[in-house]
Design an enzyme around this catalytic site. Structure first.
Site, PDB file in Angstrom:
ATOM      1  N   ASN A 348     -29.934 -15.652  -9.623  1.00 45.50           N
ATOM      2  CA  ASN A 348     -29.118 -15.137 -10.723  1.00 45.50           C
ATOM      3  C   ASN A 348     -29.509 -15.743 -12.063  1.00 45.50           C
ATOM      4  O   ASN A 348     -30.633 -16.183 -12.242  1.00 45.50           O
ATOM      5  CB  ASN A 348     -27.625 -15.284 -10.413  1.00 45.50           C
ATOM      6  CG  ASN A 348     -26.891 -13.976 -10.719  1.00 45.50           C
ATOM      7  OD1 ASN A 348     -26.800 -13.586 -11.886  1.00 45.50           O
ATOM      8  ND2 ASN A 348     -26.418 -13.293  -9.696  1.00 45.50           N
ATOM      9  N   HIS A 350     -29.138 -18.437 -13.834  1.00 43.65           N
ATOM     10  CA  HIS A 350     -29.773 -19.741 -13.943  1.00 43.65           C
ATOM     11  C   HIS A 350     -31.181 -19.711 -13.371  1.00 43.65           C
ATOM     12  O   HIS A 350     -32.106 -20.328 -13.917  1.00 43.65           O
ATOM     13  CB  HIS A 350     -28.935 -20.817 -13.248  1.00 43.65           C
ATOM     14  CG  HIS A 350     -29.264 -22.207 -13.663  1.00 43.65           C
ATOM     15  ND1 HIS A 350     -30.011 -23.059 -12.874  1.00 43.65           N
ATOM     16  CD2 HIS A 350     -28.964 -22.901 -14.797  1.00 43.65           C
ATOM     17  CE1 HIS A 350     -30.142 -24.223 -13.506  1.00 43.65           C
ATOM     18  NE2 HIS A 350     -29.535 -24.158 -14.670  1.00 43.65           N
ATOM     19  N   CYS A 351     -31.352 -18.987 -12.298  1.00 39.93           N
ATOM     20  CA  CYS A 351     -32.660 -18.926 -11.619  1.00 39.93           C
ATOM     21  C   CYS A 351     -33.746 -18.254 -12.455  1.00 39.93           C
ATOM     22  O   CYS A 351     -34.925 -18.561 -12.286  1.00 39.93           O
ATOM     23  CB  CYS A 351     -32.542 -18.136 -10.313  1.00 39.93           C
ATOM     24  SG  CYS A 351     -31.321 -18.763  -9.154  1.00 39.93           S
ATOM     25  N   ILE A 352     -33.356 -17.345 -13.340  1.00 37.00           N
ATOM     26  CA  ILE A 352     -34.369 -16.596 -14.106  1.00 37.00           C
ATOM     27  C   ILE A 352     -34.635 -17.225 -15.469  1.00 37.00           C
ATOM     28  O   ILE A 352     -35.438 -16.691 -16.245  1.00 37.00           O
ATOM     29  CB  ILE A 352     -33.988 -15.114 -14.275  1.00 37.00           C
ATOM     30  CG1 ILE A 352     -32.680 -14.951 -15.067  1.00 37.00           C
ATOM     31  CG2 ILE A 352     -33.886 -14.434 -12.913  1.00 37.00           C
ATOM     32  CD1 ILE A 352     -32.336 -13.498 -15.409  1.00 37.00           C
TER      33      ILE A 352
END
EC number: 3.5.3.12
Length: 358
Positions: A348, A350-352
């Protein structure tokens, strides 16, 4: 560089501190992003448009997609053509460290697509391995090469010497099987200048990253965290979250503080719909099937310059998550981002993203 951040008195700042820019990469893999990435690109574009009101946004883009990306994004977004294998820059871009004079340097971790030959999500991650150095070069900062495998989503720092992670990920046999827990702790202390490492046993249930910390916990500020908590005792996440709550309640950070926990509701549980699975090219390693459970979490948010961007995932829980986040961040602007098409790719907001400190 032959030295280390600790030797040079550089440390990883907390996400709550000022940021100069945030990096993302344009999603295109047809085996991870349905319908050749079009729904994910629309979701990224909406997020980037909102984010660009708070920080300079820098976008890695495959050269053949540069014109398309530019047409969908605000003119202020800086595009940087480069090679990469997928769009998870939290895990492939460098972790930035700073010193007391405000200088910045980068740390590049080795990357093996969340598991390498054992359980990695794709076969070729050679371009992803070069992203950190490419970003460091663009940023004009020296880059340390850490001698072990680590993804940025597997660590959270408070900027004052405390690091949060999970045993499930960092001690997983697909990462650094030749290193002991003590050796991994020593390397984290050397490359991030932390003193205390808080290990949660497990990450979010069914998280294909082997339990990244950023999908279950987020540092609000030193001494305070968000944690995904499940109310259904029959759900596997219930026991995982209760164990994490117990662990955090009996732990102190580097400064000796008790850790205050803001309990976020778990969305769903959420599952892949038939039409969503049908829009994918399905390889063996990254198969997404109808009714597979998604590792959805409101903790997978981004703090950025007085705003908190959080994923909108479940109409029944979004408002509750907003209320918890507002109590945790009373001075911040909360911005909900429709994020199901990002979640379908395995992560999501934060991951991108990967922030560059001011």
């Amino acid at each position: 560089m032959l030295t280390t951040p600790k030797n040079d008195q550089f440390w990883m700042p907390g996400e709550h501190t000022p940021q100069a820019s945030v990096w993302l990469a344009w999603p295109t893999r047809p085996d991870n992003w349905r319908e050749n990435g079009l729904p994910a690109q629309a979701a990224f574009a909406h997020f980037i448009e909102r984010l660009s009101g708070y920080v300079t946004v820098k976008l890695a883009v495959l050269p053949e997609y540069e014109v398309q990306a530019k047409s969908m994004l605000p003119a202020s977004v800086e595009l940087y053509p480069m090679a990469y294998n997928d769009a998870w820059l939290r895990d492939t871009a460098p972790t930035m460290v700073i010193n007391q004079d405000g200088e910045k340097r980068a740390v590049s971790w080795h990357f093996n697509a969340w598991g390498g030959e054992l359980d990695g999500l794709y076969d070729d991650w050679s371009d992803d391995e070069k992203v950190a150095q490419n970003v460091a070069t663009i940023e004009g900062v020296p880059c340390y090469q850490a001698p072990f495998i680590l993804e940025g989503g597997s660590i959270h720092c408070d900027g004052e010497g405390t690091l949060y992670t999970t045993e499930e990920c960092l001690l997983h046999p697909s990462r650094n099987p030749d290193l002991s827990r003590e050796e991994i702790e020593s390397l984290l202390k050397t490359y991030l200048s932390v003193e205390t490492i808080i290990w949660l046993p497990l990450g979010l249930f069914n998280d294909e990253t082997n339990g990244h910390i950023d999908n279950i916990l987020h540092v609000v500020r030193p001494g305070e965290v968000l944690l995904t908590v499940c109310d259904d005792k029959n759900d596997p996440q219930y026991a995982i979250s209760q164990q994490a709550l117990s662990m955090l309640s009996n732990t102190r950070d580097t400064k000796g503080r008790e850790i205050k926990v803001h309990a976020l509701p778990m969305p769903g549980p959420l599952y892949i719909r038939e039409d969503e699975a049908a829009g994918l090219v399905q390889p063996e390693r990254m198969e997404r099937a109808t009714d597979d459970r998604l590792a959805g979490s409101y903790a997978n948010c981004l703090i950025c310059n007085g705003a908190v961007f959080y994923p909108l995932l479940d109409e029944a829980k979004d408002a509750i998550a907003h209320e918890v986040l507002q109590k945790a961040f009373p001075e911040h602007k909360l911005i909900g981002i429709p994020a199901r098409d990002i979640l379908l790719g395995g992560g999501n907001l934060h991951c991108i993203t990967q922030q560059i400190p001011a």
